[in-house]
Design an enzyme around this catalytic site. Sequence first.
Site, PDB file in Angstrom:
ATOM      1  N   SER A 147       0.847  -1.200   0.000  1.00 18.73           N
ATOM      2  CA  SER A 147       0.000   0.000   0.000  1.00 18.73           C
ATOM      3  C   SER A 147       0.876   1.242   0.000  1.00 18.73           C
ATOM      4  CB  SER A 147      -0.899   0.013   1.233  1.00 18.73           C
ATOM      5  OG  SER A 147      -1.442   1.310   1.369  1.00 18.73           O
TER       6      SER A 147
ATOM      7  N   ASP B 217      -6.712  -6.488   3.928  1.00 21.55           N
ATOM      8  CA  ASP B 217      -6.087  -5.166   3.945  1.00 21.55           C
ATOM      9  C   ASP B 217      -6.057  -4.617   5.367  1.00 21.55           C
ATOM     10  OD1 ASP B 217      -5.152  -2.634   3.419  1.00 21.55           O
ATOM     11  OD2 ASP B 217      -6.920  -1.983   2.288  1.00 21.55           O
TER      12      ASP B 217
ATOM     13  N   MET C 185     -12.114   4.617  -0.468  1.00 21.11           N
ATOM     14  CA  MET C 185     -12.781   4.823   0.826  1.00 21.11           C
ATOM     15  C   MET C 185     -13.470   6.172   0.748  1.00 21.11           C
ATOM     16  SD  MET C 185      -9.682   3.276   3.084  1.00 21.11           S
ATOM     17  CE  MET C 185      -8.601   3.347   1.663  1.00 21.11           C
TER      18      MET C 185
ATOM     19  N   HIS D 147      -1.165  -1.212  -4.404  1.00 16.68           N
ATOM     20  CA  HIS D 147      -2.447  -0.933  -3.744  1.00 16.68           C
ATOM     21  C   HIS D 147      -2.511   0.568  -3.448  1.00 16.68           C
ATOM     22  CE1 HIS D 147      -5.972  -1.965  -1.254  1.00 16.68           C
ATOM     23  NE2 HIS D 147      -5.526  -1.031  -0.418  1.00 16.68           N
TER      24      HIS D 147
ATOM     25  N   MET E 283     -11.347  -5.935   5.360  1.00 16.07           N
ATOM     26  CA  MET E 283     -10.498  -5.031   6.138  1.00 16.07           C
ATOM     27  C   MET E 283     -10.077  -5.718   7.435  1.00 16.07           C
ATOM     28  SD  MET E 283     -10.190  -2.430   4.215  1.00 16.07           S
ATOM     29  CE  MET E 283      -9.104  -1.579   5.372  1.00 16.07           C
TER      30      MET E 283
ATOM     31  N   HIS F  76      -8.380   1.211  -4.013  1.00 21.42           N
ATOM     32  CA  HIS F  76      -9.316   1.002  -2.898  1.00 21.42           C
ATOM     33  C   HIS F  76      -9.958   2.344  -2.558  1.00 21.42           C
ATOM     34  CE1 HIS F  76      -9.560  -0.149   1.696  1.00 21.42           C
ATOM     35  NE2 HIS F  76     -10.752  -0.014   1.151  1.00 21.42           N
TER      36      HIS F  76
ATOM     37  N   ASP G  94      -4.779   3.739  -1.944  1.00 23.22           N
ATOM     38  CA  ASP G  94      -5.870   4.058  -1.026  1.00 23.22           C
ATOM     39  C   ASP G  94      -6.365   5.480  -1.237  1.00 23.22           C
ATOM     40  OD1 ASP G  94      -6.071   1.652   0.701  1.00 23.22           O
ATOM     41  OD2 ASP G  94      -3.970   2.118   1.115  1.00 23.22           O
TER      42      ASP G  94
ATOM     43  N   MET H 192      -8.956   8.251  -0.007  1.00 23.76           N
ATOM     44  CA  MET H 192      -9.808   8.572   1.157  1.00 23.76           C
ATOM     45  C   MET H 192     -10.338   9.990   1.031  1.00 23.76           C
ATOM     46  SD  MET H 192      -7.341   7.213   4.181  1.00 23.76           S
ATOM     47  CE  MET H 192      -6.569   5.600   4.118  1.00 23.76           C
TER      48      MET H 192
HETATM   49  C1  DX5 Z   1      -6.270   1.440   5.539  1.00 22.26           C
HETATM   50  C2  DX5 Z   1      -5.812   1.192   4.129  1.00 22.26           C
HETATM   51  C3  DX5 Z   1      -4.702   0.223   4.029  1.00 22.26           C
HETATM   52  C4  DX5 Z   1      -3.466   0.661   4.753  1.00 22.26           C
HETATM   53  C5  DX5 Z   1      -2.823  -0.557   5.316  1.00 22.26           C
HETATM   54  O1  DX5 Z   1      -7.431   2.185   5.540  1.00 22.26           O
HETATM   55  O2  DX5 Z   1      -6.871   0.688   3.342  1.00 22.26           O
HETATM   56  O3  DX5 Z   1      -4.422  -0.152   2.688  1.00 22.26           O
HETATM   57  O4  DX5 Z   1      -2.544   1.350   3.953  1.00 22.26           O
HETATM   58  O5  DX5 Z   1      -1.799  -0.170   6.130  1.00 22.26           O
HETATM   59  P1  DX5 Z   1      -1.081  -1.169   7.125  1.00 22.26           P
HETATM   60  O6  DX5 Z   1      -0.528  -2.309   6.301  1.00 22.26           O
HETATM   61  O7  DX5 Z   1      -0.009  -0.321   7.721  1.00 22.26           O
HETATM   62  O8  DX5 Z   1      -2.099  -1.645   8.116  1.00 22.26           O
HETATM   63 ZN    ZN Z   2      -6.441  -0.230   1.319  1.00 19.55          ZN
END
Ligand code: DX5
Ligand code: ZN
Length: 220
Positions: free
Chosen positions: A9, A176, A69, A34, A138, A67, A36, A38
Amino acid sequence: MRTAKIAPSLLSADFGNLQRDVEMVENSQAAWHHLDVMDGVFVPNISYGMPVIRAIRKHASKPLDVHLMIVDPDRYIEAFAELGCDHLTVHLEACTHLHRSLQTIRGCGMKSGVALNPHSPVSLLEDCLDMADLVCLMGVNPGFGGQSFIRNTYKKIMELRTMIDSRGLETLIEVDGGVNLDNTAHLLEAGADVLVAGSFVFGSEDPVATIARLAAVEAC
Ligand code: DX5
Ligand code: ZN
Protein backbone atom coordinates in the site's frame (compact mmCIF):
# COMPACT_ATOMS: atom_id res chain seq x y z
CA MET A 1 1.83 -25.03 -1.48
CA ARG A 2 -0.06 -21.73 -1.74
CA THR A 3 1.60 -18.35 -1.49
CA ALA A 4 -0.05 -14.92 -1.45
CA LYS A 5 0.01 -12.14 -3.99
CA ILE A 6 1.49 -9.14 -2.19
CA ALA A 7 0.08 -5.66 -2.82
CA PRO A 8 2.13 -2.97 -1.02
CA SER A 9 0.00 0.00 0.00
CA LEU A 10 1.56 3.26 -1.17
CA LEU A 11 -0.22 5.06 1.68
CA SER A 12 2.93 4.38 3.70
CA ALA A 13 5.31 5.45 0.92
CA ASP A 14 7.41 8.62 1.08
CA PHE A 15 5.29 11.00 -1.03
CA GLY A 16 8.31 13.23 -1.55
CA ASN A 17 9.94 10.30 -3.30
CA LEU A 18 6.90 8.70 -4.83
CA GLN A 19 8.53 7.75 -8.13
CA ARG A 20 11.34 6.02 -6.25
CA ASP A 21 8.89 4.07 -4.10
CA VAL A 22 6.70 3.08 -7.07
CA GLU A 23 9.82 1.85 -8.87
CA MET A 24 10.84 -0.09 -5.75
CA VAL A 25 7.50 -1.95 -5.89
CA GLU A 26 7.94 -2.48 -9.65
CA ASN A 27 11.34 -4.08 -9.03
CA SER A 28 10.12 -6.30 -6.21
CA GLN A 29 8.10 -9.50 -6.06
CA ALA A 30 4.92 -7.53 -5.42
CA ALA A 31 2.01 -8.48 -7.66
CA TRP A 32 0.07 -5.20 -7.55
CA HIS A 33 0.28 -1.60 -6.33
CA HIS A 34 -2.45 -0.93 -3.74
CA LEU A 35 -3.69 2.67 -3.83
CA ASP A 36 -5.87 4.06 -1.03
CA VAL A 37 -8.19 6.92 -1.91
CA MET A 38 -9.81 8.57 1.16
CA ASP A 39 -12.26 11.46 1.14
CA GLY A 40 -12.35 12.57 4.77
CA VAL A 41 -16.07 11.66 4.91
CA PHE A 42 -16.33 7.88 4.59
CA VAL A 43 -13.15 7.64 6.68
CA PRO A 44 -11.64 10.23 9.05
CA ASN A 45 -8.62 10.89 6.85
CA ILE A 46 -7.80 12.34 3.42
CA SER A 47 -5.11 10.68 1.31
CA TYR A 48 -4.71 11.42 -2.40
CA GLY A 49 -6.74 11.34 -5.56
CA MET A 50 -6.67 11.39 -9.32
CA PRO A 51 -3.63 13.58 -10.13
CA VAL A 52 -1.45 11.42 -7.92
CA ILE A 53 -2.81 8.19 -9.44
CA ARG A 54 -2.13 9.62 -12.90
CA ALA A 55 1.47 10.23 -11.88
CA ILE A 56 1.82 6.74 -10.39
CA ARG A 57 0.40 5.15 -13.56
CA LYS A 58 3.26 6.66 -15.59
CA HIS A 59 5.83 4.76 -13.55
CA ALA A 60 3.91 1.54 -12.94
CA SER A 61 3.46 -1.42 -15.23
CA LYS A 62 2.03 -3.72 -12.55
CA PRO A 63 -1.75 -3.58 -11.99
CA LEU A 64 -3.12 -0.67 -9.97
CA ASP A 65 -5.43 -2.02 -7.26
CA VAL A 66 -7.43 1.02 -6.22
CA HIS A 67 -9.32 1.00 -2.90
CA LEU A 68 -11.92 3.74 -2.71
CA MET A 69 -12.78 4.82 0.83
CA ILE A 70 -15.21 7.48 -0.37
CA VAL A 71 -18.94 8.07 -0.18
CA ASP A 72 -21.04 7.59 -3.32
CA PRO A 73 -18.18 6.11 -5.39
CA ASP A 74 -20.39 5.65 -8.48
CA ARG A 75 -19.72 9.30 -9.34
CA TYR A 76 -16.10 8.54 -10.13
CA ILE A 77 -15.98 4.98 -11.54
CA GLU A 78 -15.55 6.13 -15.14
CA ALA A 79 -12.88 8.64 -14.19
CA PHE A 80 -10.81 5.97 -12.44
CA ALA A 81 -11.13 3.72 -15.49
CA GLU A 82 -9.84 6.55 -17.69
CA LEU A 83 -6.82 6.92 -15.41
CA GLY A 84 -5.85 3.34 -16.20
CA CYS A 85 -6.81 1.69 -12.91
CA ASP A 86 -7.00 -2.10 -13.23
CA HIS A 87 -9.01 -3.07 -10.15
CA LEU A 88 -11.52 -0.75 -8.51
CA THR A 89 -12.82 -1.59 -5.04
CA VAL A 90 -15.78 0.19 -3.47
CA HIS A 91 -16.98 -0.19 0.11
CA LEU A 92 -20.20 -2.09 0.65
CA GLU A 93 -21.03 0.42 3.39
CA ALA A 94 -20.71 3.32 0.91
CA CYS A 95 -22.94 1.89 -1.83
CA THR A 96 -26.71 2.11 -1.90
CA HIS A 97 -26.82 -0.03 -5.03
CA LEU A 98 -23.79 -2.26 -4.69
CA HIS A 99 -24.85 -4.62 -7.47
CA ARG A 100 -25.05 -1.71 -9.88
CA SER A 101 -21.70 -0.29 -8.75
CA LEU A 102 -19.96 -3.62 -9.39
CA GLN A 103 -21.70 -3.94 -12.74
CA THR A 104 -20.55 -0.43 -13.70
CA ILE A 105 -16.94 -1.16 -12.72
CA ARG A 106 -16.90 -4.25 -14.95
CA GLY A 107 -18.66 -2.34 -17.68
CA CYS A 108 -15.79 0.18 -17.63
CA GLY A 109 -13.34 -2.66 -18.24
CA MET A 110 -11.91 -2.97 -14.71
CA LYS A 111 -11.94 -5.85 -12.23
CA SER A 112 -14.65 -5.23 -9.67
CA GLY A 113 -13.92 -5.21 -5.96
CA VAL A 114 -16.01 -4.80 -2.83
CA ALA A 115 -14.50 -4.02 0.57
CA LEU A 116 -16.06 -4.86 3.93
CA ASN A 117 -15.38 -2.98 7.14
CA PRO A 118 -14.60 -5.09 10.21
CA HIS A 119 -18.23 -4.80 11.41
CA SER A 120 -19.82 -6.03 8.16
CA PRO A 121 -20.51 -9.78 7.94
CA VAL A 122 -19.59 -11.60 4.73
CA SER A 123 -23.19 -12.85 4.54
CA LEU A 124 -24.05 -9.38 3.17
CA LEU A 125 -22.39 -10.53 -0.07
CA GLU A 126 -24.76 -13.50 -0.55
CA ASP A 127 -26.65 -11.83 -3.38
CA CYS A 128 -23.85 -10.16 -5.31
CA LEU A 129 -20.76 -12.30 -4.82
CA ASP A 130 -20.82 -13.38 -8.46
CA MET A 131 -20.45 -9.71 -9.44
CA ALA A 132 -17.15 -9.31 -7.56
CA ASP A 133 -13.76 -10.26 -8.96
CA LEU A 134 -12.27 -9.40 -5.58
CA VAL A 135 -13.50 -9.07 -2.00
CA CYS A 136 -11.34 -6.95 0.27
CA LEU A 137 -11.76 -7.84 3.94
CA MET A 138 -10.50 -5.03 6.14
CA GLY A 139 -8.25 -6.26 8.91
CA VAL A 140 -8.46 -2.82 10.55
CA ASN A 141 -10.96 0.03 10.58
CA PRO A 142 -10.12 1.88 7.35
CA GLY A 143 -8.52 5.29 7.36
CA PHE A 144 -4.99 4.84 8.60
CA GLY A 145 -1.94 2.66 8.15
CA GLY A 146 -0.08 1.10 11.04
CA GLN A 147 -3.01 -0.27 13.06
CA SER A 148 -3.20 -3.70 14.71
CA PHE A 149 -4.90 -6.59 12.95
CA ILE A 150 -8.41 -7.46 14.18
CA ARG A 151 -8.45 -11.22 14.79
CA ASN A 152 -12.15 -11.70 13.98
CA THR A 153 -11.08 -11.25 10.35
CA TYR A 154 -9.81 -14.87 10.26
CA LYS A 155 -13.36 -16.14 10.76
CA LYS A 156 -14.60 -13.89 7.96
CA ILE A 157 -11.90 -15.13 5.57
CA MET A 158 -12.86 -18.75 6.25
CA GLU A 159 -16.57 -18.07 5.78
CA LEU A 160 -15.94 -16.20 2.54
CA ARG A 161 -13.62 -18.96 1.26
CA THR A 162 -16.46 -21.45 1.75
CA MET A 163 -18.96 -19.17 -0.02
CA ILE A 164 -16.63 -18.68 -3.00
CA ASP A 165 -15.59 -22.33 -3.33
CA SER A 166 -19.08 -23.74 -2.90
CA ARG A 167 -20.28 -21.58 -5.80
CA GLY A 168 -17.32 -22.40 -8.01
CA LEU A 169 -16.36 -18.72 -8.26
CA GLU A 170 -12.87 -17.36 -8.86
CA THR A 171 -13.31 -14.26 -6.70
CA LEU A 172 -10.07 -13.34 -4.95
CA ILE A 173 -9.98 -12.70 -1.20
CA GLU A 174 -7.81 -9.72 -0.32
CA VAL A 175 -6.96 -8.80 3.27
CA ASP A 176 -6.09 -5.17 3.95
CA GLY A 177 -4.68 -3.75 7.17
CA GLY A 178 -2.42 -5.02 9.90
CA VAL A 179 -0.65 -7.56 7.68
CA ASN A 180 2.87 -8.57 8.72
CA LEU A 181 5.13 -11.62 8.77
CA ASP A 182 3.57 -12.86 12.02
CA ASN A 183 0.09 -13.33 10.51
CA THR A 184 0.78 -14.03 6.83
CA ALA A 185 0.79 -17.84 7.17
CA HIS A 186 -2.46 -17.78 9.19
CA LEU A 187 -4.13 -15.51 6.65
CA LEU A 188 -3.13 -17.84 3.83
CA GLU A 189 -4.34 -20.89 5.74
CA ALA A 190 -7.68 -19.20 6.38
CA GLY A 191 -8.04 -18.73 2.62
CA ALA A 192 -6.67 -15.32 1.64
CA ASP A 193 -5.26 -14.85 -1.88
CA VAL A 194 -3.94 -11.27 -1.77
CA LEU A 195 -2.34 -9.45 1.14
CA VAL A 196 -2.06 -5.67 1.32
CA ALA A 197 0.80 -4.42 3.47
CA GLY A 198 1.67 -0.78 4.01
CA SER A 199 3.61 0.15 7.12
CA PHE A 200 5.19 -3.30 7.42
CA VAL A 201 6.77 -2.92 3.98
CA PHE A 202 7.59 0.78 3.85
CA GLY A 203 8.61 0.95 7.50
CA SER A 204 11.17 -1.80 7.07
CA GLU A 205 14.85 -1.27 6.37
CA ASP A 206 14.78 -3.17 3.10
CA PRO A 207 11.28 -3.03 1.55
CA VAL A 208 12.22 -5.21 -1.45
CA ALA A 209 13.46 -7.94 0.88
CA THR A 210 10.39 -7.57 3.10
CA ILE A 211 8.09 -8.03 0.09
CA ALA A 212 10.10 -11.11 -0.93
CA ARG A 213 9.73 -12.57 2.56
CA LEU A 214 5.97 -11.97 2.58
CA ALA A 215 5.65 -13.47 -0.91
CA ALA A 216 7.59 -16.57 0.10
CA VAL A 217 5.37 -17.53 3.05
CA GLU A 218 3.51 -20.77 2.36
CA ALA A 219 0.30 -22.04 3.89
CA CYS A 220 1.10 -25.09 6.02
C1 DX5 B 1 -6.27 1.44 5.54
C2 DX5 B 1 -5.81 1.19 4.13
C3 DX5 B 1 -4.70 0.22 4.03
C4 DX5 B 1 -3.47 0.66 4.75
C5 DX5 B 1 -2.82 -0.56 5.32
O1 DX5 B 1 -7.43 2.18 5.54
O2 DX5 B 1 -6.87 0.69 3.34
O3 DX5 B 1 -4.42 -0.15 2.69
O4 DX5 B 1 -2.54 1.35 3.95
O5 DX5 B 1 -1.80 -0.17 6.13
P1 DX5 B 1 -1.08 -1.17 7.13
O6 DX5 B 1 -0.53 -2.31 6.30
O7 DX5 B 1 -0.01 -0.32 7.72
O8 DX5 B 1 -2.10 -1.64 8.12
ZN1 ZN C 1 -6.44 -0.23 1.32
